[in-house]
Design a protein around this motif. Sequence first.
Motif, mmCIF file in Angstrom:
data_model
loop_
_atom_site.group_PDB
_atom_site.id
_atom_site.type_symbol
_atom_site.label_atom_id
_atom_site.label_comp_id
_atom_site.label_asym_id
_atom_site.label_seq_id
_atom_site.Cartn_x
_atom_site.Cartn_y
_atom_site.Cartn_z
ATOM 1 N N PRO A 1 8.875 16.241 9.386
ATOM 2 C CA PRO A 1 9.690 15.029 9.192
ATOM 3 C C PRO A 1 8.890 13.899 8.562
ATOM 4 C CG PRO A 1 9.070 15.250 11.492
ATOM 5 C CD PRO A 1 8.543 16.472 10.787
ATOM 6 N N ARG A 2 8.587 14.073 7.288
ATOM 7 C CA ARG A 2 7.836 13.078 6.541
ATOM 8 C C ARG A 2 8.679 12.603 5.374
ATOM 9 N NH1 ARG A 2 3.372 16.587 4.962
ATOM 10 N NH2 ARG A 2 3.341 15.160 3.199
ATOM 11 N N PRO A 3 8.557 11.336 4.997
ATOM 12 C CA PRO A 3 9.345 10.815 3.879
ATOM 13 C C PRO A 3 9.169 11.600 2.582
ATOM 14 C CG PRO A 3 8.358 9.000 5.080
ATOM 15 C CD PRO A 3 7.780 10.260 5.652
ATOM 16 N N ALA A 4 7.948 12.033 2.275
ATOM 17 C CA ALA A 4 7.710 12.766 1.028
ATOM 18 C C ALA A 4 8.460 14.098 1.013
ATOM 19 C CB ALA A 4 6.217 13.004 0.834
ATOM 20 N N VAL A 5 8.490 14.771 2.152
ATOM 21 C CA VAL A 5 9.210 16.049 2.259
ATOM 22 C C VAL A 5 10.708 15.803 2.089
ATOM 23 C CG1 VAL A 5 9.781 17.970 3.803
ATOM 24 C CG2 VAL A 5 7.431 17.094 3.709
ATOM 25 N N LEU A 6 11.227 14.815 2.807
ATOM 26 C CA LEU A 6 12.649 14.498 2.723
ATOM 27 C C LEU A 6 13.016 14.035 1.315
ATOM 28 C CD1 LEU A 6 15.359 14.284 4.133
ATOM 29 C CD2 LEU A 6 14.704 11.983 4.903
ATOM 30 N N PHE A 7 12.168 13.253 0.693
ATOM 31 C CA PHE A 7 12.386 12.764 -0.672
ATOM 32 C C PHE A 7 12.594 13.935 -1.630
ATOM 33 C CE2 PHE A 7 10.297 11.692 -4.757
ATOM 34 C CZ PHE A 7 11.131 10.667 -5.182
ATOM 35 N N ARG A 8 11.682 14.928 -1.584
ATOM 36 C CA ARG A 8 11.785 16.090 -2.480
ATOM 37 C C ARG A 8 13.020 16.930 -2.175
ATOM 38 N NH1 ARG A 8 6.282 16.253 -1.519
ATOM 39 N NH2 ARG A 8 6.510 17.957 -0.053
ATOM 40 N N LEU A 9 13.240 17.222 -0.901
ATOM 41 C CA LEU A 9 14.389 18.058 -0.521
ATOM 42 C C LEU A 9 15.708 17.404 -0.914
ATOM 43 C CD1 LEU A 9 13.342 19.159 3.080
ATOM 44 C CD2 LEU A 9 13.609 20.646 1.093
ATOM 45 N N PHE A 10 15.843 16.143 -0.566
ATOM 46 C CA PHE A 10 17.100 15.442 -0.810
ATOM 47 C C PHE A 10 17.406 15.354 -2.295
ATOM 48 C CE2 PHE A 10 19.770 11.837 -1.660
ATOM 49 C CZ PHE A 10 20.800 12.029 -0.747
ATOM 50 N N ASN A 11 16.444 14.911 -3.082
ATOM 51 C CA ASN A 11 16.700 14.711 -4.513
ATOM 52 C C ASN A 11 16.912 16.027 -5.258
ATOM 53 O OD1 ASN A 11 16.842 11.890 -4.643
ATOM 54 N ND2 ASN A 11 14.621 11.752 -4.572
ATOM 55 N N ALA A 12 16.383 17.124 -4.725
ATOM 56 C CA ALA A 12 16.634 18.434 -5.339
ATOM 57 C C ALA A 12 18.070 18.882 -5.118
ATOM 58 C CB ALA A 12 15.673 19.472 -4.762
ATOM 59 N N LYS A 13 18.688 18.402 -4.059
ATOM 60 C CA LYS A 13 20.042 18.840 -3.709
ATOM 61 C C LYS A 13 21.126 17.830 -4.131
ATOM 62 C CE LYS A 13 22.719 21.212 -0.551
ATOM 63 N NZ LYS A 13 22.954 22.592 -0.445
ATOM 64 N N TYR A 14 20.793 16.556 -4.122
ATOM 65 C CA TYR A 14 21.778 15.503 -4.385
ATOM 66 C C TYR A 14 22.095 15.429 -5.864
ATOM 67 C CZ TYR A 14 24.015 10.899 -4.004
ATOM 68 O OH TYR A 14 24.906 9.858 -4.037
ATOM 69 N N ARG A 15 23.364 15.379 -6.199
ATOM 70 C CA ARG A 15 23.785 15.371 -7.602
ATOM 71 C C ARG A 15 24.045 13.967 -8.149
ATOM 72 N NH1 ARG A 15 21.044 18.998 -8.474
ATOM 73 N NH2 ARG A 15 21.518 20.986 -7.538
ATOM 74 N N GLY A 16 23.902 12.963 -7.314
ATOM 75 C CA GLY A 16 24.060 11.590 -7.775
ATOM 76 C C GLY A 16 22.723 11.033 -8.219
ATOM 77 N N ARG A 17 22.647 9.727 -8.283
ATOM 78 C CA ARG A 17 21.393 9.058 -8.651
ATOM 79 C C ARG A 17 20.376 9.287 -7.541
ATOM 80 N NH1 ARG A 17 20.756 2.653 -9.185
ATOM 81 N NH2 ARG A 17 18.542 2.650 -9.612
ATOM 82 N N SER A 18 19.181 9.711 -7.898
ATOM 83 C CA SER A 18 18.181 10.053 -6.883
ATOM 84 C C SER A 18 17.820 8.827 -6.044
ATOM 85 C CB SER A 18 16.934 10.633 -7.531
ATOM 86 O OG SER A 18 16.340 9.707 -8.395
#
Length: 128
Positions: free
Chosen positions: A23-40
């Motif tokens: 549960p680190r911001p860098a991990v969540l940042f990469r995971l989320f932006n890889a899946k989210y189709r809107g503006r990162s």
Amino acid sequence: MSDEREKFSQRLTQAMQQSGYEPRPAVLFRLFNAKYRGRSVSFQTTSRWLGGRGIPAQDKLQVLADLFGIEPHALRFGLPHRSRVAEPRTPWPAGTGSRERHVIETFLALPPKRRELVAELVKALSEG
């Protein structure tokens, strides 16, 4: 920091850990932006979510819930006192890092024809 945001942060942290992610911001940042189709989203945004200083909008909450296999309502508000029956998530093998999990999840999201192509490439590389 509000109690509501802190509780959300705890639920998000727990969901990440139960899915085998740090549960680190860098991990969540990469995971989320890889899946989210809107503006990162920014690194600071994921840091606020995990640090109890922010709660994502509904569209982003849905992506987080999908990433970690939890109902969006449960992630946002917690589980009611009675829990529903759910299929258990299989944990990742020890030593599997977030990068490997991301690669596997990306592979699983490919159309069948592209999966076959990747499988052939992996087979060729493993034989050489």
